[in-house]
Design an enzyme around this catalytic site. Structure first.
Site, PDB file in Angstrom:
ATOM      1  N   HIS A 297       0.813  -1.228   0.000  1.00 34.90           N
ATOM      2  CA  HIS A 297       0.000   0.000   0.000  1.00 34.90           C
ATOM      3  C   HIS A 297       0.838   1.266   0.000  1.00 34.90           C
ATOM      4  CE1 HIS A 297      -3.383  -2.626   1.893  1.00 34.90           C
ATOM      5  NE2 HIS A 297      -3.294  -2.781   0.595  1.00 34.90           N
TER       6      HIS A 297
ATOM      7  N   PRO B  55      -3.625 -10.485  18.995  1.00 37.54           N
ATOM      8  CA  PRO B  55      -4.241 -10.667  20.322  1.00 37.54           C
ATOM      9  C   PRO B  55      -5.737 -10.931  20.239  1.00 37.54           C
ATOM     10  CG  PRO B  55      -3.578  -8.373  20.002  1.00 37.54           C
ATOM     11  CD  PRO B  55      -3.101  -9.126  18.822  1.00 37.54           C
TER      12      PRO B  55
END
Ligand code: BV8
Length: 249
Positions: free
Chosen positions: A125, A220
């Site tokens: 990107h 996480p």
């Protein structure tokens, strides 16, 4: 921060990595979270708290209000410049030195992987430190950062813009081709710190899996990829990746 040894790593994954010749990694904003850079889904802070990044990172936002988009990237450029790579970035650079072939594919535009020492990598990107002419597409090395208004191209006078891929813009062909090739050929793909929602980057883990790679998610939180991954290392990249490196030592 917990010790790397506290992170359980499946011995089967360690064995697969030990025998691997070609490992790839796909990273997203989450790997820079421990460097203090807000992820796309974190609420932005201060002046930008009321804006949705997915609204600002678009050609239509720039057309509608070039100054606002330019200022948002100038603010992010400053935050990136004052950030440091974290143990997660450094662990990926260490892994690159460990395998005969290693390709790092990043969706991030912050340049922290390069500053951590990663070399064989693809920026899907673009990079926020680079600025280009919004008409010609040519990168400009310097621009008048303290002048009023959005700086203009010295050649054609069009607005300058960050050299990043906005939503609804095509990715650089060569970068995407290199990333797709790595996803198809790698034996293990580490998918680190991405919500796995933005395409075509989010299609890479499925390509890797379809070609027989072991897909490992480091995050996480759960994502749409979690149930498709062969291994899920549920924790922050800055702890999990150093633990992975230690497990291979
Ligand atoms: C394209 C650069 C062809 C800019 C970015 C309708 C119209 C047009 C297009 C579309 C459409 N519908 C769908 C599309 C395609 C679209 C898309 O996928 N949209 C999504 C929203 C559905 N894609 C595109 O537009 C792409 N181009 O398709 O061109 C085309 C052309 C015309 C018309 C149609 C198609 C271009 C996409 C690239 C956009 N540019 N960034 C900038 O930075 O300003 S995207 C940006 O957001 C990131 O680069 C990244 O790719 C994406 C998602 O961010 P993540 O990196 O995943 O981060 P996120 O915040 O989401 O999640 C963080 C994760 O980290 C979380 O899971 C969290 O749990 C975890 N985490 C947190 N802390 C830690 C952690 N992990 C580890 N350790 C920690 N400590």
């Amino acid at each position: 921060m917990s010790e790397p040894s506290a992170v359980p790593i499946d011995p089967k994954l360690v064995a697969a990595l030990r025998g691997a010749k070609f490992v790839a990694a796909l990273t997203g904003a989450g790997i820079s979270a421990e460097s203090g850079i807000a992820t796309f889904r974190d609420a932005q802070t201060g002046l930008w708290a009321r804006f949705d990044p997915r609204e600002l990172a678009t050609p239509s936002a720039f057309a509608r209000n070039p100054q606002r988009v330019w200022d948002w990237y100038a603010w992010r450029r400053e935050r990136v410049a004052s950030a440091e790579p974290n143990p997660g970035h450094r662990a990926l650079a260490a892994l690159e030195r460990r395998f005969p072939e290693f390709v790092l594919i990043t969706q991030n535009v912050d340049g922290l992987h390069q500053r951590a020492g990663s070399r064989n990598m693809v920026e899907l990107h673009g990079n926020i430190a680079r600025v280009k002419c919004s008409r010609e597409g040519t990168v400009v090395a310097r621009w008048d950062a303290c002048g009023e208004g959005v700086p203009r191209c010295p050649r054609c006078g069009a607005y300058l813009r960050p050299d990043v891929v906005w939503f609804e813009e095509m990715l650089p062909e060569d970068a995407l081709a290199t990333a797709e090739d790595a996803a198809r050929r790698c034996e293990v793909l580490l998918v680190v710190g991405t919500s796995a929602e933005v395409y075509p980057a989010a299609a890479l883990p499925e390509s890797a899996r379809a070609c027989g790679a072991i897909v490992v998610e480091v995050n996480p939180e759960a994502t749409p990829l979690s149930e498709r991954a062969h291994h899920v290392l549920r924790g922050p990249a800055g702890v999990v990746l150093p633990a992975l490196v230690s497990a291979l030592d």
